[in-house]
Write an enzyme that holds these catalytic residues in place. Sequence first.
Site, short mmCIF file in Angstrom:
data_model
loop_
_atom_site.label_atom_id
_atom_site.label_comp_id
_atom_site.label_asym_id
_atom_site.label_seq_id
_atom_site.Cartn_x
_atom_site.Cartn_y
_atom_site.Cartn_z
N ASP A 143 -54.59 83.47 -2.75
CA ASP A 143 -53.55 83.77 -1.77
C ASP A 143 -53.02 85.20 -1.76
OD1 ASP A 143 -51.66 83.00 0.32
OD2 ASP A 143 -50.14 83.16 -1.21
N CYS A 197 -64.02 70.29 15.66
CA CYS A 197 -62.80 70.12 16.45
C CYS A 197 -63.08 69.50 17.82
CB CYS A 197 -62.08 71.46 16.63
SG CYS A 197 -61.23 72.04 15.16
N CYS A 200 -60.59 68.40 21.05
CA CYS A 200 -59.22 68.10 20.59
C CYS A 200 -58.34 69.35 20.68
CB CYS A 200 -59.26 67.59 19.15
SG CYS A 200 -57.64 67.21 18.47
N CYS A 203 -53.42 70.22 17.68
CA CYS A 203 -52.67 71.24 16.93
C CYS A 203 -52.05 72.27 17.88
CB CYS A 203 -53.57 71.91 15.90
SG CYS A 203 -55.02 72.76 16.57
N CYS A 207 -47.46 72.82 18.60
CA CYS A 207 -46.70 73.99 18.16
C CYS A 207 -45.45 74.19 19.02
CB CYS A 207 -47.56 75.24 18.23
SG CYS A 207 -46.69 76.72 17.65
N CYS A 223 -45.14 82.21 14.97
CA CYS A 223 -45.37 81.07 14.06
C CYS A 223 -44.14 80.80 13.20
CB CYS A 223 -46.58 81.37 13.19
SG CYS A 223 -46.89 80.13 11.91
N CYS A 250 -43.83 75.28 8.24
CA CYS A 250 -43.97 74.28 9.30
C CYS A 250 -45.30 73.56 9.10
CB CYS A 250 -43.94 74.96 10.67
SG CYS A 250 -44.16 73.84 12.07
N CYS A 253 -48.74 71.67 13.17
CA CYS A 253 -50.12 71.80 13.63
C CYS A 253 -51.09 71.17 12.64
CB CYS A 253 -50.48 73.25 13.91
SG CYS A 253 -50.52 74.33 12.46
N CYS A 257 -53.42 66.80 12.99
CA CYS A 257 -54.88 66.86 13.01
C CYS A 257 -55.48 65.48 12.72
CB CYS A 257 -55.38 67.87 11.97
SG CYS A 257 -57.18 67.99 11.89
#
Length: 355
Positions: A143, A197, A200, A203, A207, A223, A250, A253, A257
């Site tokens: 990260d 995906c 679809c 997500c 938002c 975001c 948050c 999204c 899924c």
Amino acid sequence: MVKAVLNQLLEDLEKEARSLGFCAFGVADAREDETRAARLEAWLADGMHGDMGWMAERAHHRRSPQGLWSDAERVIALGMSYAPAHDPLALANAGENARISVYAQGADYHDTVKKALKHLARWLVAEAPRRGLGEAGVKVFTDTAPVMEKPLGAAAGLGWQGKHTNLVSREHGSWLFLGEIYTTLPLPLSTPARDRCGSCSACQDACPTRAFPAPYTLDARRCISYLTIEHKGPIPEEFREGLGNRIYGCDDCLAVCPWNKFADAAHTMKAFLPRAELTAPELADLLALDDAGFRALFSGSPIKRIGRDRFVRNCLYAAGNSGSAALLAPVEALRGDPDPAVAEAAQWAAQRLGA
């Protein structure tokens, strides 16, 4: 002969990784991928990274693993599950309670993932010469380094980058903490994941601040995770109502899924299980936190990194969205806060609550 040794080493490495709590494992090439690098450059050129200047400053390192470490041959990509046992959207209409992103309700994942990565890297360094492969150079990341973790995870077959730009796994849904080991060993490559995906758009539709200008593109400036964690100072008024009662990150999204139906909370590391006091905290209690109280409550939590002022600022926006007259008194008490962003947020919340 060498190929067979490398194949066996990879098999044993994966077993060791799974014994350490990693549930997703794969290997990607460390060389630059031109398409991946071009997408990064275009995203930065459009300013979608917002105030995260460090992303642009170290873009030359982020472009490829070899841009960060020229000796790297492979990227060992790994994932740890933090799949929740509860519905992340359950508190959506609980105005007097705050919503904290699932990943931040337990222990700081940086510490847990980094510790396991270092253990695995030491294992690899010890095993390579025993198997006649010579010395193995390694570097570990999770990260905080200039690493494109999600694209590398997709290249290593852990999952694909969904339309919300996060990694999606067939086995673990959207709930994976990622980590990488860069190595000089020419380990066998994994098959990249295929995008599943389809048509679809769940997500994108979920938002509340319309942070996706197009599928597979995130404008961080809109975001909620960025606004509540990375953004300093007052949050633009156009987004405040969309924050709802979200005070740190948050999950919307991710939570919607469809692939999450395969995610099993039984794979979640014990360290990532939610702390009881963070699953549905009351805003009134959070608004009363001073710096010492904030540090005590969030010791060992990733939330601690944003500091008391930014955290209370977020709580004030949530209070203003709550419609609860009971929160007016703790809001009013913060109108004279020394931090300008907190004081301004208290003024806004008080007006919303009818003061």
